[in-house]
Design a protein around this motif. Sequence first.
Motif, PDB file in Angstrom:
ATOM      1  N   UNK B  20     -58.375  61.210  21.715  1.00  0.00           N
ATOM      2  CA  UNK B  20     -57.635  61.047  20.457  1.00  0.00           C
ATOM      3  C   UNK B  20     -58.078  62.130  19.483  1.00  0.00           C
ATOM      4  N   UNK B  21     -57.109  62.878  18.991  1.00  0.00           N
ATOM      5  CA  UNK B  21     -57.359  63.919  18.006  1.00  0.00           C
ATOM      6  C   UNK B  21     -56.747  63.485  16.678  1.00  0.00           C
ATOM      7  N   UNK B  22     -57.381  63.885  15.583  1.00  0.00           N
ATOM      8  CA  UNK B  22     -56.961  63.418  14.268  1.00  0.00           C
ATOM      9  C   UNK B  22     -56.614  64.559  13.328  1.00  0.00           C
ATOM     10  N   UNK B  23     -55.697  64.263  12.404  1.00  0.00           N
ATOM     11  CA  UNK B  23     -55.221  65.286  11.475  1.00  0.00           C
ATOM     12  C   UNK B  23     -54.919  64.654  10.120  1.00  0.00           C
ATOM     13  N   UNK B  24     -55.408  65.298   9.076  1.00  0.00           N
ATOM     14  CA  UNK B  24     -55.032  64.918   7.711  1.00  0.00           C
ATOM     15  C   UNK B  24     -54.213  66.050   7.115  1.00  0.00           C
ATOM     16  N   UNK B  25     -52.998  65.768   6.669  1.00  0.00           N
ATOM     17  CA  UNK B  25     -52.135  66.850   6.182  1.00  0.00           C
ATOM     18  C   UNK B  25     -52.563  67.342   4.812  1.00  0.00           C
ATOM     19  N   UNK B  26     -52.000  68.475   4.447  1.00  0.00           N
ATOM     20  CA  UNK B  26     -52.205  69.013   3.101  1.00  0.00           C
ATOM     21  C   UNK B  26     -51.645  68.033   2.085  1.00  0.00           C
ATOM     22  N   UNK B  27     -52.324  67.946   0.959  1.00  0.00           N
ATOM     23  CA  UNK B  27     -51.898  67.027  -0.086  1.00  0.00           C
ATOM     24  C   UNK B  27     -50.447  67.306  -0.498  1.00  0.00           C
ATOM     25  N   UNK B  28     -49.641  66.253  -0.550  1.00  0.00           N
ATOM     26  CA  UNK B  28     -48.233  66.401  -0.950  1.00  0.00           C
ATOM     27  C   UNK B  28     -47.279  66.588   0.214  1.00  0.00           C
ATOM     28  N   UNK B  29     -47.822  66.831   1.403  1.00  0.00           N
ATOM     29  CA  UNK B  29     -46.963  67.005   2.579  1.00  0.00           C
ATOM     30  C   UNK B  29     -46.713  65.667   3.252  1.00  0.00           C
TER      31      UNK B  29
END
Lengths: 112, 115
Positions: B20-29
């Motif tokens: 499992x890989x995780x990602x937090x998007x850029x703020x506002x996206x």
Amino acid sequence: SQKIEQNSEALNIQEGKTATLTCNYTNYSPAYLQWYRQDPGRGPVFLLLIRENEKEKRKERLKVTFDTTLKQSLFHITASQPADSATYLCALGASSASKIIFGSGTRLSIRP
Amino acid sequence: DAGVTQSPTHLIKTRGQQVTLRCSPKSGHDTVSWYQQALGQGPQFIFQYYEEEERQRGNFPDRFSGHQFPNYSSELNVNALLLGDSALYLCASSLLQGRMNTEAFFGQGTRLTVV
């Protein structure tokens, strides 16, 4: 099938010259085209976006042209510097699709 | 602004395992896309998530699945790992305007090695 070709795997030019990279595509009608820069071990970084109804876009030393008749985009870096050495990726997006299709990239080396 | 963050940065797994890989998007996206990049190749589109749903999918088998959470963060899951799954996995976030995505901001990627 959709295909994107970038002119060469590697391009070597001398500092101060203009680097020109080519992106050709087939079986695709993009609404826009993007260019990214990627350094080793890093994610791509967005540089420029040009839409299908635009012929040319500029940003500082960068210039992109988009010819939907020839199905080709040219990416120019003027007054090139060793710091411009990287892999440059062309990417296409369609208005009806959410995915962006990338070319395999051109590795640009600027020698002092 | 933290930009797009991915975790972990490197991972080694054995054939047949799950990851499992995780990602937090850029703020506002609000949109997250996942890509697989083999050495010397351009990124290959896996799928895109918007409003917690898979919006479009590339040519990847069902072993690749994903999820988007209410805070727009996302996970990529790969089951029954194969040696050929070794690659750099990139997460990109963007803003969906109309039916078009704005420019994508990429994370630095997760380097997955399957042994």
